[in-house]
Scaffold this motif. Structure first.
Motif, PDB file in Angstrom:
ATOM      1  N   ILE A 177      22.834  52.891  61.154  1.00 33.33           N
ATOM      2  CA  ILE A 177      22.283  53.361  59.880  1.00 33.33           C
ATOM      3  C   ILE A 177      20.844  53.828  60.081  1.00 33.33           C
ATOM      4  N   LYS A 178      20.056  53.029  60.774  1.00 34.04           N
ATOM      5  CA  LYS A 178      18.658  53.387  61.010  1.00 34.04           C
ATOM      6  C   LYS A 178      18.561  54.646  61.873  1.00 34.04           C
ATOM      7  N   GLU A 179      19.402  54.726  62.905  1.00 35.12           N
ATOM      8  CA  GLU A 179      19.377  55.895  63.785  1.00 35.12           C
ATOM      9  C   GLU A 179      19.786  57.165  63.052  1.00 35.12           C
ATOM     10  N   SER A 180      20.648  57.035  62.065  1.00 29.78           N
ATOM     11  CA  SER A 180      21.154  58.215  61.354  1.00 29.78           C
ATOM     12  C   SER A 180      20.105  58.855  60.455  1.00 29.78           C
ATOM     13  N   GLY A 181      19.162  58.047  59.991  1.00 34.02           N
ATOM     14  CA  GLY A 181      18.150  58.561  59.083  1.00 34.02           C
ATOM     15  C   GLY A 181      18.565  58.579  57.625  1.00 34.02           C
ATOM     16  N   ILE A 182      19.759  58.083  57.306  1.00 37.23           N
ATOM     17  CA  ILE A 182      20.175  58.020  55.915  1.00 37.23           C
ATOM     18  C   ILE A 182      19.314  56.994  55.181  1.00 37.23           C
ATOM     19  N   ALA A 183      19.012  57.258  53.925  1.00 36.15           N
ATOM     20  CA  ALA A 183      18.236  56.309  53.140  1.00 36.15           C
ATOM     21  C   ALA A 183      19.035  55.019  52.984  1.00 36.15           C
ATOM     22  N   GLU A 184      18.440  53.892  53.335  1.00 30.99           N
ATOM     23  CA  GLU A 184      19.174  52.629  53.340  1.00 30.99           C
ATOM     24  C   GLU A 184      19.698  52.247  51.963  1.00 30.99           C
ATOM     25  N   GLU A 185      18.988  52.642  50.912  1.00 29.56           N
ATOM     26  CA  GLU A 185      19.456  52.300  49.557  1.00 29.56           C
ATOM     27  C   GLU A 185      20.714  53.072  49.177  1.00 29.56           C
ATOM     28  N   MET A 186      21.111  54.027  50.005  1.00 31.41           N
ATOM     29  CA  MET A 186      22.352  54.766  49.778  1.00 31.41           C
ATOM     30  C   MET A 186      23.542  54.122  50.486  1.00 31.41           C
ATOM     31  N   VAL A 187      23.330  52.966  51.096  1.00 36.56           N
ATOM     32  CA  VAL A 187      24.369  52.323  51.904  1.00 36.56           C
ATOM     33  C   VAL A 187      24.706  50.945  51.341  1.00 36.56           C
ATOM     34  N   LEU A 188      25.997  50.677  51.192  1.00 39.63           N
ATOM     35  CA  LEU A 188      26.510  49.362  50.815  1.00 39.63           C
ATOM     36  C   LEU A 188      27.257  48.805  52.025  1.00 39.63           C
ATOM     37  N   ILE A 189      26.778  47.695  52.574  1.00 41.48           N
ATOM     38  CA  ILE A 189      27.436  47.044  53.714  1.00 41.48           C
ATOM     39  C   ILE A 189      28.300  45.918  53.175  1.00 41.48           C
ATOM     40  N   ASP A 190      29.591  45.990  53.455  1.00 45.90           N
ATOM     41  CA  ASP A 190      30.566  45.113  52.797  1.00 45.90           C
ATOM     42  C   ASP A 190      31.106  44.022  53.722  1.00 45.90           C
ATOM     43  N   HIS A 191      31.879  43.132  53.128  1.00 45.28           N
ATOM     44  CA  HIS A 191      32.533  41.998  53.814  1.00 45.28           C
ATOM     45  C   HIS A 191      31.495  41.070  54.449  1.00 45.28           C
ATOM     46  N   LEU A 192      30.385  40.841  53.753  1.00 50.04           N
ATOM     47  CA  LEU A 192      29.340  39.980  54.296  1.00 50.04           C
ATOM     48  C   LEU A 192      29.695  38.503  54.104  1.00 50.04           C
ATOM     49  N   ASN A 193      29.047  37.664  54.913  1.00 52.30           N
ATOM     50  CA  ASN A 193      29.212  36.216  54.780  1.00 52.30           C
ATOM     51  C   ASN A 193      27.869  35.541  55.049  1.00 52.30           C
ATOM     52  N   GLU A 194      27.891  34.216  55.206  1.00 47.38           N
ATOM     53  CA  GLU A 194      26.652  33.461  55.375  1.00 47.38           C
ATOM     54  C   GLU A 194      25.884  33.866  56.638  1.00 47.38           C
ATOM     55  N   GLN A 195      26.611  34.337  57.662  1.00 47.12           N
ATOM     56  CA  GLN A 195      25.944  34.717  58.915  1.00 47.12           C
ATOM     57  C   GLN A 195      25.395  36.142  58.870  1.00 47.12           C
ATOM     58  N   THR A 196      26.056  37.021  58.147  1.00 49.44           N
ATOM     59  CA  THR A 196      25.663  38.435  58.188  1.00 49.44           C
ATOM     60  C   THR A 196      24.782  38.869  57.019  1.00 49.44           C
ATOM     61  N   LEU A 197      24.871  38.185  55.897  1.00 52.13           N
ATOM     62  CA  LEU A 197      24.024  38.561  54.756  1.00 52.13           C
ATOM     63  C   LEU A 197      22.541  38.551  55.111  1.00 52.13           C
ATOM     64  N   PRO A 198      22.013  37.520  55.801  1.00 52.68           N
ATOM     65  CA  PRO A 198      20.586  37.552  56.142  1.00 52.68           C
ATOM     66  C   PRO A 198      20.183  38.771  56.955  1.00 52.68           C
ATOM     67  N   LEU A 199      21.086  39.290  57.780  1.00 49.22           N
ATOM     68  CA  LEU A 199      20.778  40.494  58.555  1.00 49.22           C
ATOM     69  C   LEU A 199      20.571  41.691  57.625  1.00 49.22           C
ATOM     70  N   VAL A 200      21.434  41.821  56.632  1.00 48.46           N
ATOM     71  CA  VAL A 200      21.356  42.948  55.707  1.00 48.46           C
ATOM     72  C   VAL A 200      20.164  42.798  54.762  1.00 48.46           C
ATOM     73  N   LEU A 201      19.779  41.573  54.466  1.00 49.30           N
ATOM     74  CA  LEU A 201      18.624  41.336  53.596  1.00 49.30           C
ATOM     75  C   LEU A 201      17.329  41.850  54.215  1.00 49.30           C
ATOM     76  N   GLU A 202      17.333  42.070  55.519  1.00 49.84           N
ATOM     77  CA  GLU A 202      16.149  42.609  56.184  1.00 49.84           C
ATOM     78  C   GLU A 202      16.061  44.130  56.033  1.00 49.84           C
ATOM     79  N   THR A 203      17.055  44.741  55.384  1.00 46.41           N
ATOM     80  CA  THR A 203      17.090  46.186  55.152  1.00 46.41           C
ATOM     81  C   THR A 203      17.021  46.461  53.650  1.00 46.41           C
ATOM     82  N   GLU A 204      17.070  47.749  53.285  1.00 41.23           N
ATOM     83  CA  GLU A 204      17.145  48.141  51.888  1.00 41.23           C
ATOM     84  C   GLU A 204      18.582  48.434  51.452  1.00 41.23           C
ATOM     85  N   CYS A 205      19.547  48.127  52.340  1.00 38.92           N
ATOM     86  CA  CYS A 205      20.945  48.358  51.998  1.00 38.92           C
ATOM     87  C   CYS A 205      21.411  47.395  50.912  1.00 38.92           C
TER      88      CYS A 205
END
Length: 295
Positions: free
Chosen positions: A154-182
């Motif tokens: 996502i970062k390499e693509s240059g797409i605005a992070e607020e335009m991205v929804l990352i799905d199927h998150l859980n307790e291990q992966t949600l904190p990773l996405v919280l570090e972005t604007e997704c």
């Protein structure tokens, strides 16, 4: 209360599901393009499937009082057939411009192959070109590394992070996405992925901002009522109705509203008229048609 399920595969569900969903307060859904459970072998099957999402399924939902939108994309499981995937990529721009298509998805990773890398990147570029939001599927296996790789792409693509929804998150992966604007998507399942109590705990710990829940119900063991069931669990744990509305109605619609083709004001239960037909077909099979009139 009204609810919105932003990720559900209604083509694989029955009319009973639509009726039960409407009775539970679901007034709108988004159906992401998906795979059939076995590989498609020719581009024509994609054409028929995409046509069904924007046509018959859109109509069928309305016949039970539910608004139907969809997203278009090449699923990661089908990205590894390169010749077929290239043919599908030529189709997508035309379908992505249809009125009830509110984004590109679900795209992402399954086995994290080079082919999946290629077509994820190409579809992110298409989303940038068409200014559409993107729904991204995180892999079922090696989910943490898959989520990290997804964020890197996502970062390499240059797409605005607020335009991205990352799905199927859980307790291990949600904190990773919280570090972005997704935006942060969670699929609530009967036995796997995420449960209602676990989702409530995440909402208590991390708040409501950009948090989205869905059922991701399909042809497997799943439950199309998981959004209202999560809402009930939130209420029972002390969240207010206003809080529930943010997570189960406002957030998903506001994310896909970035397409310009959906809005909170637009999403209302449609009046049912089962005398209507689509290509001379109707949902009734000799039953008395339901006809609702404005009060």
């Amino acid at each position: 209360m009204n609810f919105f399920d932003p990720h559900i595969h209604m083509l694989s569900r029955t009319t009973d599901d639509y009726q039960n969903m409407a009775e539970a307060g679901i007034v709108g859904v988004i159906e992401p393009a998906f795979w059939l459970g076995q590989p498609r072998t020719q581009v024509g099957s994609f054409i028929d499937y995409f046509d069904t999402l924007i046509g018959w399924e859109h109509f069928r939902a309305s016949q039970f009082g539910i608004m139907h939108f969809c997203t278009m994309g090449l699923n990661p499981k089908e990205s590894n057939d390169v010749e077929l995937a290239e043919a599908v990529m030529k189709l997508l721009p035309r379908y992505c411009q249809k009125d009830n298509v509110v984004g590109i998805g679900e795209i992402g990773y399954d086995d994290m192959t080079p082919e999946e890398d290629r077509f994820l990147c190409e579809q992110l570029e298409l989303a940038k070109k068409l200014d559409l939001p993107v729904l991204i599927h995180t892999p079922h296996r090696d989910k943490v590394n898959g989520t990290k790789r997804t964020i890197d792409v996502i970062k390499e693509s240059g797409i605005a992070e607020e335009m991205v929804l990352i799905d199927h998150l859980n307790e291990q992966t949600l904190p990773l996405v919280l570090e972005t604007e997704c935006w942060r998507g969670h699929s609530i399942y009967p036995n796997t992925k995420m449960s209602e109590p676990r989702m409530v705990n995440l909402l208590k710990e991390y708040g409501l901002e950009k948090m989205i829940v869905n059922s991701a119900a399909d042809w497997g063991i799943s439950d199309p009522l998981k959004v209202p069931k999560t809402a009930q669990a939130m209420l029972e744990s002390g969240f207010s109705e206003a809080d529930v509305e943010i997570v189960t109605f406002n957030n998903p619609i506001n994310f896909f509203a970035q397409s310009g083709r959906i809005s909170i004001d637009m999403v209302k239960k449609p009046l049912i008229d089962q005398t209507k037909t689509y290509n001379d077909n109707r949902v009734t099979r000799g039953q008395e048609p339901v006809i609702e009139k404005k009060s």
